[in-house]
Design a protein around this motif. Structure first.
Motif, PDB file in Angstrom:
ATOM      1  N   ILE A   1      -4.418 -11.625 -29.337  1.00 27.44           N
ATOM      2  CA  ILE A   1      -5.708 -11.963 -28.739  1.00 27.44           C
ATOM      3  C   ILE A   1      -6.546 -12.786 -29.705  1.00 27.44           C
ATOM      4  O   ILE A   1      -7.321 -13.658 -29.295  1.00 27.44           O
ATOM      5  CB  ILE A   1      -6.455 -10.684 -28.293  1.00 27.44           C
ATOM      6  N   ASN A   2      -6.379 -12.546 -31.020  1.00 23.43           N
ATOM      7  CA  ASN A   2      -7.166 -13.296 -31.997  1.00 23.43           C
ATOM      8  C   ASN A   2      -6.724 -14.740 -32.091  1.00 23.43           C
ATOM      9  O   ASN A   2      -7.552 -15.639 -32.299  1.00 23.43           O
ATOM     10  CB  ASN A   2      -7.052 -12.624 -33.373  1.00 23.43           C
ATOM     11  N   LEU A   3      -5.426 -14.990 -31.940  1.00 25.38           N
ATOM     12  CA  LEU A   3      -4.929 -16.361 -32.015  1.00 25.38           C
ATOM     13  C   LEU A   3      -5.562 -17.237 -30.943  1.00 25.38           C
ATOM     14  O   LEU A   3      -5.800 -18.425 -31.157  1.00 25.38           O
ATOM     15  CB  LEU A   3      -3.399 -16.378 -31.866  1.00 25.38           C
ATOM     16  N   VAL A   4      -5.838 -16.641 -29.794  1.00 21.53           N
ATOM     17  CA  VAL A   4      -6.426 -17.406 -28.699  1.00 21.53           C
ATOM     18  C   VAL A   4      -7.951 -17.358 -28.752  1.00 21.53           C
ATOM     19  O   VAL A   4      -8.635 -18.350 -28.523  1.00 21.53           O
ATOM     20  CB  VAL A   4      -5.916 -16.877 -27.346  1.00 21.53           C
ATOM     21  N   GLU A   5      -8.496 -16.182 -29.094  1.00 18.61           N
ATOM     22  CA  GLU A   5      -9.937 -15.968 -28.947  1.00 18.61           C
ATOM     23  C   GLU A   5     -10.750 -16.803 -29.911  1.00 18.61           C
ATOM     24  O   GLU A   5     -11.795 -17.365 -29.539  1.00 18.61           O
ATOM     25  CB  GLU A   5     -10.253 -14.474 -29.127  1.00 18.61           C
ATOM     26  N   VAL A   6     -10.323 -16.908 -31.168  1.00 19.29           N
ATOM     27  CA  VAL A   6     -11.096 -17.680 -32.143  1.00 19.29           C
ATOM     28  C   VAL A   6     -11.112 -19.156 -31.765  1.00 19.29           C
ATOM     29  O   VAL A   6     -12.147 -19.828 -31.864  1.00 19.29           O
ATOM     30  CB  VAL A   6     -10.534 -17.469 -33.561  1.00 19.29           C
ATOM     31  N   THR A   7      -9.965 -19.655 -31.326  1.00 23.29           N
ATOM     32  CA  THR A   7      -9.923 -21.049 -30.874  1.00 23.29           C
ATOM     33  C   THR A   7     -10.873 -21.249 -29.692  1.00 23.29           C
ATOM     34  O   THR A   7     -11.587 -22.266 -29.613  1.00 23.29           O
ATOM     35  CB  THR A   7      -8.489 -21.428 -30.483  1.00 23.29           C
ATOM     36  N   TRP A   8     -10.892 -20.298 -28.784  1.00 22.01           N
ATOM     37  CA  TRP A   8     -11.774 -20.406 -27.620  1.00 22.01           C
ATOM     38  C   TRP A   8     -13.246 -20.361 -28.025  1.00 22.01           C
ATOM     39  O   TRP A   8     -14.074 -21.123 -27.503  1.00 22.01           O
ATOM     40  CB  TRP A   8     -11.463 -19.284 -26.639  1.00 22.01           C
ATOM     41  N   LYS A   9     -13.602 -19.495 -28.980  1.00 22.94           N
ATOM     42  CA  LYS A   9     -15.007 -19.392 -29.385  1.00 22.94           C
ATOM     43  C   LYS A   9     -15.491 -20.652 -30.096  1.00 22.94           C
ATOM     44  O   LYS A   9     -16.679 -20.991 -30.017  1.00 22.94           O
ATOM     45  CB  LYS A   9     -15.209 -18.162 -30.272  1.00 22.94           C
ATOM     46  N   SER A  10     -14.609 -21.333 -30.788  1.00 19.29           N
ATOM     47  CA  SER A  10     -15.011 -22.599 -31.403  1.00 19.29           C
ATOM     48  C   SER A  10     -15.340 -23.632 -30.329  1.00 19.29           C
ATOM     49  O   SER A  10     -16.297 -24.402 -30.465  1.00 19.29           O
ATOM     50  CB  SER A  10     -13.905 -23.120 -32.322  1.00 19.29           C
TER      51      SER A  10
ATOM     52  N   GLY B   1      -1.973 -17.293 -22.416  1.00 18.85           N
ATOM     53  CA  GLY B   1      -2.101 -18.019 -23.679  1.00 18.85           C
ATOM     54  C   GLY B   1      -1.387 -19.354 -23.652  1.00 18.85           C
ATOM     55  O   GLY B   1      -1.886 -20.360 -24.181  1.00 18.85           O
ATOM     56  N   VAL B   2      -0.209 -19.379 -23.041  1.00 19.60           N
ATOM     57  CA  VAL B   2       0.512 -20.648 -22.901  1.00 19.60           C
ATOM     58  C   VAL B   2      -0.305 -21.646 -22.085  1.00 19.60           C
ATOM     59  O   VAL B   2      -0.387 -22.842 -22.417  1.00 19.60           O
ATOM     60  CB  VAL B   2       1.886 -20.402 -22.249  1.00 19.60           C
ATOM     61  N   GLY B   3      -0.964 -21.171 -21.011  1.00 18.84           N
ATOM     62  CA  GLY B   3      -1.796 -22.064 -20.209  1.00 18.84           C
ATOM     63  C   GLY B   3      -2.965 -22.630 -21.001  1.00 18.84           C
ATOM     64  O   GLY B   3      -3.282 -23.833 -20.898  1.00 18.84           O
ATOM     65  N   PHE B   4      -3.613 -21.795 -21.822  1.00 19.09           N
ATOM     66  CA  PHE B   4      -4.764 -22.254 -22.605  1.00 19.09           C
ATOM     67  C   PHE B   4      -4.347 -23.287 -23.641  1.00 19.09           C
ATOM     68  O   PHE B   4      -4.957 -24.360 -23.772  1.00 19.09           O
ATOM     69  CB  PHE B   4      -5.430 -21.044 -23.269  1.00 19.09           C
TER      70      PHE B   4
ATOM     71  N   PHE C   1      -4.064 -19.933 -42.761  1.00 24.57           N
ATOM     72  CA  PHE C   1      -2.884 -20.572 -43.352  1.00 24.57           C
ATOM     73  C   PHE C   1      -2.528 -21.852 -42.604  1.00 24.57           C
ATOM     74  O   PHE C   1      -2.202 -22.883 -43.209  1.00 24.57           O
ATOM     75  CB  PHE C   1      -1.709 -19.591 -43.332  1.00 24.57           C
ATOM     76  N   MET C   2      -2.586 -21.795 -41.279  1.00 26.67           N
ATOM     77  CA  MET C   2      -2.260 -22.974 -40.477  1.00 26.67           C
ATOM     78  C   MET C   2      -3.250 -24.115 -40.745  1.00 26.67           C
ATOM     79  O   MET C   2      -2.866 -25.288 -40.850  1.00 26.67           O
ATOM     80  CB  MET C   2      -2.276 -22.612 -38.986  1.00 26.67           C
ATOM     81  N   ILE C   3      -4.529 -23.761 -40.841  1.00 29.59           N
ATOM     82  CA  ILE C   3      -5.546 -24.797 -41.071  1.00 29.59           C
ATOM     83  C   ILE C   3      -5.344 -25.457 -42.430  1.00 29.59           C
ATOM     84  O   ILE C   3      -5.409 -26.689 -42.568  1.00 29.59           O
ATOM     85  CB  ILE C   3      -6.952 -24.185 -40.967  1.00 29.59           C
ATOM     86  N   LEU C   4      -5.087 -24.645 -43.464  1.00 26.89           N
ATOM     87  CA  LEU C   4      -4.863 -25.212 -44.795  1.00 26.89           C
ATOM     88  C   LEU C   4      -3.586 -26.029 -44.844  1.00 26.89           C
ATOM     89  O   LEU C   4      -3.491 -27.008 -45.598  1.00 26.89           O
ATOM     90  CB  LEU C   4      -4.803 -24.080 -45.827  1.00 26.89           C
ATOM     91  N   THR C   5      -2.586 -25.648 -44.050  1.00 26.90           N
ATOM     92  CA  THR C   5      -1.296 -26.351 -44.089  1.00 26.90           C
ATOM     93  C   THR C   5      -1.318 -27.643 -43.293  1.00 26.90           C
ATOM     94  O   THR C   5      -0.837 -28.687 -43.760  1.00 26.90           O
ATOM     95  CB  THR C   5      -0.179 -25.440 -43.564  1.00 26.90           C
TER      96      THR C   5
ATOM     97  N   LEU D   1       0.678 -22.298 -33.589  1.00 22.01           N
ATOM     98  CA  LEU D   1       0.060 -21.031 -33.176  1.00 22.01           C
ATOM     99  C   LEU D   1       0.703 -20.518 -31.886  1.00 22.01           C
ATOM    100  O   LEU D   1       0.893 -19.311 -31.717  1.00 22.01           O
ATOM    101  CB  LEU D   1      -1.443 -21.222 -32.977  1.00 22.01           C
ATOM    102  N   GLY D   2       1.039 -21.446 -30.980  1.00 25.63           N
ATOM    103  CA  GLY D   2       1.741 -21.029 -29.770  1.00 25.63           C
ATOM    104  C   GLY D   2       3.094 -20.421 -30.074  1.00 25.63           C
ATOM    105  O   GLY D   2       3.499 -19.426 -29.449  1.00 25.63           O
ATOM    106  N   GLY D   3       3.835 -20.988 -31.036  1.00 30.27           N
ATOM    107  CA  GLY D   3       5.120 -20.411 -31.429  1.00 30.27           C
ATOM    108  C   GLY D   3       4.964 -19.037 -32.053  1.00 30.27           C
ATOM    109  O   GLY D   3       5.764 -18.115 -31.785  1.00 30.27           O
ATOM    110  N   VAL D   4       3.934 -18.865 -32.902  1.00 29.28           N
ATOM    111  CA  VAL D   4       3.671 -17.550 -33.495  1.00 29.28           C
ATOM    112  C   VAL D   4       3.336 -16.529 -32.407  1.00 29.28           C
ATOM    113  O   VAL D   4       3.786 -15.379 -32.446  1.00 29.28           O
ATOM    114  CB  VAL D   4       2.523 -17.648 -34.520  1.00 29.28           C
ATOM    115  N   LEU D   5       2.549 -16.960 -31.424  1.00 28.52           N
ATOM    116  CA  LEU D   5       2.198 -16.070 -30.317  1.00 28.52           C
ATOM    117  C   LEU D   5       3.442 -15.581 -29.588  1.00 28.52           C
ATOM    118  O   LEU D   5       3.556 -14.397 -29.243  1.00 28.52           O
ATOM    119  CB  LEU D   5       1.261 -16.800 -29.348  1.00 28.52           C
TER     120      LEU D   5
END
Length: 611
Positions: free
Chosen positions: A370-379, A437-440, A525-529, A540-544
């Motif tokens: 839920i965090n992988l999707v929610e933080v992106t959505w809140k931004s 999540g895939v749809g988003f 980690f993803m953002i820094l990479t 992030l979708g693959g991690v999900l």
């Protein structure tokens, strides 16, 4: 005497039972009655026994003690044609036992109050930290990782120690009252003084030296009282909902009651979501109507925190009432009693349990997913609604929609549990989260070709992403509240009391924020990479996908273990019922009748043979 025995359903005797030899004479047909096919006794269990050295009549009519036993309890039941033991019928209302209603109704009201508070706190904490001066949505991953998680671990350690020294009632009040006091103090004391207690000047100097990449960590120091409110609001969800409420519900309900009523608890809870969402919306609109120079947010906070305090006191009253007037269910007495353990021993014990590890996997996987999707959505949400009024108003509508969707899912959840069982119900939430999540993520990645189509309906890709992300959160959380949470709480019921208390503290208080922090660490980690959140979206979708597959595997494993524990518990209860004292009627040497009892604890008692 014969009339008394026949009335009690213990024995049907021939007239004038004067001599042992005549009583045991096969010509009178009693032998065939005594050794006829065994009837079923209590709850369909045979009351036959492998050996009954002190109660079965000898062929010569005399026992070693000088007594000749003339019947067994099961023969008496056969003679009467009625079960040997019959439970008195309990009073019912609308087909439900009154004792059950005395538990379910207060629990539903408690859940209503807790979720009402949580919705207000959840919406308020986001507005506070995201829209505050010198802060943004980037503060959330740092908060969850470096503030929320350590405080959750510290609370779990403290809770484990308190659980060893306090009673369950004292532990409940000791935990919930500080929350109520803090939220009241924040609305009336901390927020009005925020301009004096926040080190804005120091934060500005450090930001100029360290650069904008340290905006998130410095924002935590800049608005530390808002961050403390954020963490306490997060802990309200982990501690008060998961540990206190569900721990109390598991203590006073049986598994059968849980299967029937746990999904329905969410009905009242999601009515609370609807009303609390309207409350947040009301206070958001109230700020718009105030004159210039008036701090409308302070007025709104005082009003909402007053409601939170009142609801918290109502929770305490309902807890007191249930403990005083509702009898607790009897658990199996053969549960393994575990000694009191220290903190490290408790952690080692919980880690060594496969059952607890699978439960922890479920909770951590949900938090990460839920965090992988929610933080992106809140931004995206802050970009669309930058002002506190608009942001808070949208969150109020979001909470109301979540309540309506979850209410509908709650109506279907009981059918799912009854028709398909625990295992299927436990897999629905990860499946829903994966699909939505895939749809988003697909809309974010491949939304460019849809710009002309969206423009025709008056929407931008940003607004479309906000609405699709909101739908993803609504469906995922409605599945969580209606299916995931009841499944998780049912899984605790067959455990012994020590594992149940400490396991819930470790899983719900630590693993819940650990999952959220894990998602935040993955995003950092993803953002820094890859340079930005947008560039890391495909990964992030693959991690999900990987996380959800691990979630489904743990749910399948837990289903097997839960079913085995349930069967073991039912077997133990049947054995305990079979060990109830059984009256035995015998004839002594002088020809008089006497009664003895056979229990499951005596050295001469019989052992059940058909359990």
């Amino acid at each position: 005497m014969e009339a008394v025995l026949q009335t009690r359903g213990l024995l049907s005797l021939p007239p004038n039972p004067t001599r042992a030899r005549s009583l045991l004479n096969p010509s009178q047909g009693l032998k065939q009655r005594l050794f006829a096919s065994k009837p079923l006794g209590l709850y369909g269990l045979s009351l036959s026994y492998k050996r009954v050295p002190s109660v079965v009549a000898k062929p010569n009519g005399l026992s070693p003690k000088g007594k000749s036993f003339i019947c067994k309890a099961e023969a008496a039941a056969a003679a009467d044609g009625q079960p040997l033991f019959r439970e008195p019928e309990k009073p019912k209302f609308l087909g439900i036992d009154l004792v059950t209603l005395k538990k379910i109704i207060p629990l539903g009201l408690m859940f209503f109050c807790i979720l009402f508070n949580y919705t207000i706190l959840r919406d308020t904490k986001d507005v506070l930290v995201v829209t505050a001066k010198g802060s943004s949505a980037e503060i959330i991953p740092f908060l969850k990782t470096w503030v929320n998680l350590p405080m959750a671990v510290g609370f779990m350690l403290l809770y484990t120690k308190l659980a060893n020294v306090l009673s369950m009632k004292a532990l409940f009040y000791t935990v919930i009252l500080p929350f109520i006091a803090f939220f009241g103090a924040f609305g009336f004391l901390l927020y009005p003084l925020s301009n004096y207690i926040h080190p804005d000047a120091l934060a500005d100097k450090l930001l100029a030296i360290l650069g904008p990449r340290f905006l998130g960590p410095l924002a935590i120091m800049r608005i530390w009282s808002f961050c403390l409110f954020y963490v306490m609001a997060e802990l309200w969800g982990s501690v008060v909902i998961s540990v206190l409420f569900w721990g109390f519900a598991n203590q006073i309900t049986t598994v059968d009651e849980a299967k029937r009523f746990y999904p329905l608890f969410g009905l009242g809870a999601n009515i609370a979501l609807i009303f609390s969402g309207r409350t947040v919306k009301y206070f958001s609109n109230l700020r718009k109507n105030l004159g210039p120079g008036v701090d409308g947010w302070a007025i709104s906070l005082r009003g909402m925190m007053s409601i939170v305090v009142l609801m918290g006191l109502a929770i305490c009253f309902l807890y007191w009432w249930v403990n005083k007037y509702v009898p607790l269910p009897t658990r199996s007495k053969k549960k393994k009693e575990k000694p009191k353990m220290g903190t490290m021993e408790s952690l080692k014990f919980l880690v060594s349990s496969r059952y607890i590890r699978d439960l922890a996997t479920l909770v951590v996987a949900y938090g990460i997913s839920i965090n992988l999707v929610e933080v992106t959505w809140k931004s995206k949400l802050k970009a669309q609604f930058p002002s506190p009024n608009e942001y808070s108003s949208f969150m109020g509508d979001f909470s109301t929609a979540t309540g309506i969707a979850t209410f509908t899912m709650m109506l279907l959840s009981q059918f799912i549990f009854n028709k398909y069982g625990w295992g299927v119900a436990a897999t629905i939430t990860p499946t829903v989260l994966l699909l939505t999540g895939v749809g988003f993520f697909s809309l974010i990645l491949f939304g460019a070709p849809l710009v002309p189509t969206l423009a025709q309906v008056g929407m931008t890709p940003l607004l479309a992403a906000v609405y699709v992300g909101a739908m993803q959160n609504i469906f995922s959380k409605s599945a969580k509240y209606s299916l995931f949470d009841p499944c998780k709480e049912m899984a605790y019921i067959p455990l012994d009391e020590d594992t149940k208390v400490k396991g819930k503290a470790a899983i719900d208080v630590v693993c819940n924020p650990l999952g959220k922090s894990g998602g935040a660490l993955i995003q950092q980690f993803m953002i820094l990479t890859f340079g930005s959140l947008a560039n890391s979206t495909p990964y992030l979708g693959g991690v999900l996908l990987v996380i959800v597959l691990a979630w489904l595997s743990a749910a399948k494993s837990l289903d097997t273990q839960f079913t085995a524990l349930r069967r073991e518990e039912e077997l133990e209860k049947e054995m305990e019922r079979a060990a109830v004292k059984i009256p035995i009627v015998s004839e002594s040497e002088n020809g008089s009748l006497s009664s003895e009892t056979a229990t499951g604890s005596s050295s001469e008692t019989s052992t059940p043979s058909n359990i």
